[in-house]
Design a protein around this motif. Structure first.
Motif, PDB file in Angstrom:
ATOM      1  N   GLU A 135      -9.427  13.851  -3.473  1.00  0.00           N
ATOM      2  CA  GLU A 135      -8.659  13.327  -2.342  1.00  0.00           C
ATOM      3  C   GLU A 135      -7.477  12.467  -2.776  1.00  0.00           C
ATOM      4  O   GLU A 135      -6.622  12.129  -1.953  1.00  0.00           O
ATOM      5  CB  GLU A 135      -9.588  12.504  -1.440  1.00  0.00           C
ATOM      6  N   HIS A 136      -7.403  12.123  -4.065  1.00  0.00           N
ATOM      7  CA  HIS A 136      -6.309  11.300  -4.580  1.00  0.00           C
ATOM      8  C   HIS A 136      -5.741  11.943  -5.851  1.00  0.00           C
ATOM      9  O   HIS A 136      -5.941  11.425  -6.971  1.00  0.00           O
ATOM     10  CB  HIS A 136      -6.790   9.887  -4.888  1.00  0.00           C
ATOM     11  N   PRO A 137      -5.053  13.070  -5.699  1.00  0.00           N
ATOM     12  CA  PRO A 137      -4.531  13.807  -6.870  1.00  0.00           C
ATOM     13  C   PRO A 137      -3.687  12.975  -7.817  1.00  0.00           C
ATOM     14  O   PRO A 137      -3.822  13.097  -9.038  1.00  0.00           O
ATOM     15  CB  PRO A 137      -3.702  14.931  -6.220  1.00  0.00           C
ATOM     16  N   GLY A 138      -2.826  12.122  -7.268  1.00  0.00           N
ATOM     17  CA  GLY A 138      -1.936  11.339  -8.114  1.00  0.00           C
ATOM     18  C   GLY A 138      -2.665  10.419  -9.068  1.00  0.00           C
ATOM     19  O   GLY A 138      -2.251  10.231 -10.216  1.00  0.00           O
ATOM     20  N   VAL A 194       0.838  -1.202   0.000  1.00  0.00           N
ATOM     21  CA  VAL A 194       0.000   0.000   0.000  1.00  0.00           C
ATOM     22  C   VAL A 194       0.872   1.250   0.000  1.00  0.00           C
ATOM     23  O   VAL A 194       0.617   2.206  -0.735  1.00  0.00           O
ATOM     24  CB  VAL A 194      -0.946   0.016   1.221  1.00  0.00           C
ATOM     25  N   GLU A 195       1.930   1.240   0.811  1.00  0.00           N
ATOM     26  CA  GLU A 195       2.846   2.378   0.874  1.00  0.00           C
ATOM     27  C   GLU A 195       3.486   2.646  -0.491  1.00  0.00           C
ATOM     28  O   GLU A 195       3.652   3.802  -0.892  1.00  0.00           O
ATOM     29  CB  GLU A 195       3.943   2.115   1.907  1.00  0.00           C
ATOM     30  N   ILE A 196       3.841   1.577  -1.183  1.00  0.00           N
ATOM     31  CA  ILE A 196       4.482   1.721  -2.494  1.00  0.00           C
ATOM     32  C   ILE A 196       3.514   2.341  -3.492  1.00  0.00           C
ATOM     33  O   ILE A 196       3.876   3.247  -4.242  1.00  0.00           O
ATOM     34  CB  ILE A 196       4.995   0.352  -2.999  1.00  0.00           C
ATOM     35  N   THR A 235       2.015   9.768  -5.091  1.00  0.00           N
ATOM     36  CA  THR A 235       2.660  10.994  -4.616  1.00  0.00           C
ATOM     37  C   THR A 235       3.611  11.540  -5.666  1.00  0.00           C
ATOM     38  O   THR A 235       3.641  12.749  -5.939  1.00  0.00           O
ATOM     39  CB  THR A 235       3.441  10.732  -3.311  1.00  0.00           C
ATOM     40  N   LEU A 236       4.394  10.654  -6.278  1.00  0.00           N
ATOM     41  CA  LEU A 236       5.333  11.075  -7.318  1.00  0.00           C
ATOM     42  C   LEU A 236       4.596  11.617  -8.538  1.00  0.00           C
ATOM     43  O   LEU A 236       5.023  12.592  -9.152  1.00  0.00           O
ATOM     44  CB  LEU A 236       6.242   9.903  -7.715  1.00  0.00           C
ATOM     45  N   LEU A 237       3.477  10.979  -8.877  1.00  0.00           N
ATOM     46  CA  LEU A 237       2.675  11.471  -9.997  1.00  0.00           C
ATOM     47  C   LEU A 237       2.089  12.840  -9.681  1.00  0.00           C
ATOM     48  O   LEU A 237       2.022  13.720 -10.530  1.00  0.00           O
ATOM     49  CB  LEU A 237       1.549  10.479 -10.315  1.00  0.00           C
ATOM     50  N   GLU A 238       1.689  13.003  -8.428  1.00  0.00           N
ATOM     51  CA  GLU A 238       1.147  14.293  -7.998  1.00  0.00           C
ATOM     52  C   GLU A 238       2.208  15.387  -8.104  1.00  0.00           C
ATOM     53  O   GLU A 238       1.908  16.544  -8.425  1.00  0.00           O
ATOM     54  CB  GLU A 238       0.642  14.188  -6.558  1.00  0.00           C
ATOM     55  N   LYS A 239       3.447  15.010  -7.849  1.00  0.00           N
ATOM     56  CA  LYS A 239       4.542  15.978  -7.921  1.00  0.00           C
ATOM     57  C   LYS A 239       4.923  16.311  -9.363  1.00  0.00           C
ATOM     58  O   LYS A 239       5.740  17.194  -9.602  1.00  0.00           O
ATOM     59  CB  LYS A 239       5.774  15.427  -7.186  1.00  0.00           C
ATOM     60  N   ARG A 255       7.239   9.840 -15.496  1.00  0.00           N
ATOM     61  CA  ARG A 255       7.897   8.550 -15.660  1.00  0.00           C
ATOM     62  C   ARG A 255       8.542   8.194 -14.334  1.00  0.00           C
ATOM     63  O   ARG A 255       9.640   8.638 -14.016  1.00  0.00           O
ATOM     64  CB  ARG A 255       8.935   8.594 -16.782  1.00  0.00           C
ATOM     65  N   VAL A 256       7.832   7.437 -13.545  1.00  0.00           N
ATOM     66  CA  VAL A 256       8.313   7.060 -12.215  1.00  0.00           C
ATOM     67  C   VAL A 256       9.280   5.889 -12.342  1.00  0.00           C
ATOM     68  O   VAL A 256       8.904   4.809 -12.813  1.00  0.00           O
ATOM     69  CB  VAL A 256       7.136   6.674 -11.300  1.00  0.00           C
ATOM     70  N   THR A 257      10.517   6.091 -11.935  1.00  0.00           N
ATOM     71  CA  THR A 257      11.516   5.022 -11.989  1.00  0.00           C
ATOM     72  C   THR A 257      11.500   4.252 -10.675  1.00  0.00           C
ATOM     73  O   THR A 257      11.046   4.753  -9.645  1.00  0.00           O
ATOM     74  CB  THR A 257      12.926   5.587 -12.220  1.00  0.00           C
ATOM     75  N   THR A 258      12.033   3.036 -10.715  1.00  0.00           N
ATOM     76  CA  THR A 258      12.104   2.249  -9.488  1.00  0.00           C
ATOM     77  C   THR A 258      13.037   2.912  -8.483  1.00  0.00           C
ATOM     78  O   THR A 258      12.833   2.800  -7.273  1.00  0.00           O
ATOM     79  CB  THR A 258      12.575   0.810  -9.781  1.00  0.00           C
ATOM     80  N   ALA A 259      14.044   3.608  -8.970  1.00  0.00           N
ATOM     81  CA  ALA A 259      14.977   4.309  -8.076  1.00  0.00           C
ATOM     82  C   ALA A 259      14.246   5.436  -7.337  1.00  0.00           C
ATOM     83  O   ALA A 259      14.401   5.589  -6.110  1.00  0.00           O
ATOM     84  CB  ALA A 259      16.148   4.877  -8.871  1.00  0.00           C
ATOM     85  N   ASP A 260      13.451   6.219  -8.073  1.00  0.00           N
ATOM     86  CA  ASP A 260      12.669   7.289  -7.447  1.00  0.00           C
ATOM     87  C   ASP A 260      11.691   6.721  -6.439  1.00  0.00           C
ATOM     88  O   ASP A 260      11.519   7.258  -5.336  1.00  0.00           O
ATOM     89  CB  ASP A 260      11.877   8.069  -8.504  1.00  0.00           C
ATOM     90  N   LEU A 261      11.056   5.642  -6.818  1.00  0.00           N
ATOM     91  CA  LEU A 261      10.044   5.020  -5.969  1.00  0.00           C
ATOM     92  C   LEU A 261      10.661   4.456  -4.697  1.00  0.00           C
ATOM     93  O   LEU A 261      10.125   4.635  -3.597  1.00  0.00           O
ATOM     94  CB  LEU A 261       9.343   3.910  -6.753  1.00  0.00           C
ATOM     95  N   ALA A 262      11.802   3.792  -4.833  1.00  0.00           N
ATOM     96  CA  ALA A 262      12.488   3.231  -3.665  1.00  0.00           C
ATOM     97  C   ALA A 262      12.875   4.337  -2.691  1.00  0.00           C
ATOM     98  O   ALA A 262      12.726   4.197  -1.468  1.00  0.00           O
ATOM     99  CB  ALA A 262      13.721   2.455  -4.111  1.00  0.00           C
TER     100      ALA A 262
END
Length: 214
Positions: free
Chosen positions: A114-117, A29-31, A37-41, A45-52
């Motif tokens: 309530e869920h911008p991303g 769920v956190e992931i 959150t990253l999409l909201e920002k 293109r969300v990378t695994t490095a950014d996500l980690a």
């Protein structure tokens, strides 16, 4: 790296793995929340490095929860499908078909506020491949069909004109939801869809020749 350093790293990885095994559902769920959150920002293109980094895990630990970006996307798609399609059932016995439709529309306007991303996923802004965009398009079509089914009942109950084109009318309502979420994204998530429910619902009712019900 010395043998001692290697042993220390192995110990840390083992401890991290144990924590993740104990909290696997919560971590997943956190992931997914981190992706949104990253999409909201604005990360398209969300990378695994950014996500980690966002979650506070190593990339190796990330792969213990999802096999890769495709698996994460599938989970996000299921999250969107669940929140688009399941609410209709809970509103099924909450009044006339047109009232049910209004409740559904209001629910989703609040949900995206309530869920911008997830707005970027809904608008196909958070996907990068053709196959991903086709999957999202399929989910939106399912939602449109669900809206049309409610309109069929509203037409039978006399709340909608008998000669109304239901396909176009369903697309009209879904389009209002999409345009509102798009405006939300373009405003930097300042103009929330929830604040436009009454205005857009009035616009919809006038457009399909229905008597507005609040």
């Amino acid at each position: 790296m010395t043998l001692i350093d290697e042993q220390a790293v192995d110990t840390l990885q083992e401890e991290d793995s144990k924590v993740d095994r104990r909290r696997r559902p919560e971590r997943r769920v956190e992931i997914l929340q981190a992706v949104m959150t990253l999409l909201e920002k604005g990360n398209r293109r969300v990378t695994t490095a950014d996500l980690a980094t966002e979650v506070g895990l190593s990339e190796a630990a990330l792969y213990r929860h999802f096999s890769g970006k495709e698996a994460i996307f599938q989970a996000l798609t299921e999250y969107l499908r669940e929140h688009l399609l399941q609410p209709a059932e809970q509103f099924k016995d909450t009044g006339s078909p047109l009232e049910q439709l209004r409740r559904l529309f209001e629910y989703h306007m609040r949900f995206f506020s309530e869920h911008p991303g997830i707005c970027r996923i809904f608008l196909v802004e958070g996907v990068v491949t053709r196959s991903e965009s086709l999957v999202i398009a399929s989910v939106v079509r399912e939602y449109g069909q669900q809206v049309k089914n409610i309109m069929v009942r509203a037409q039978k109950s006399g709340e909608l004109p008998k000669d109304l084109n239901l396909d176009s009318s369903a697309e009209f309502l879904v389009g209002l939801l999409q345009s509102s979420t798009l405006r939300f994204v373009m405003s930097g998530f300042k103009v929330a869809p929830a604040g436009e429910v009454s205005v857009l619902w009035t616009f919809f009712c006038r457009g399909v020749g229905a008597e507005e019900k609040n």
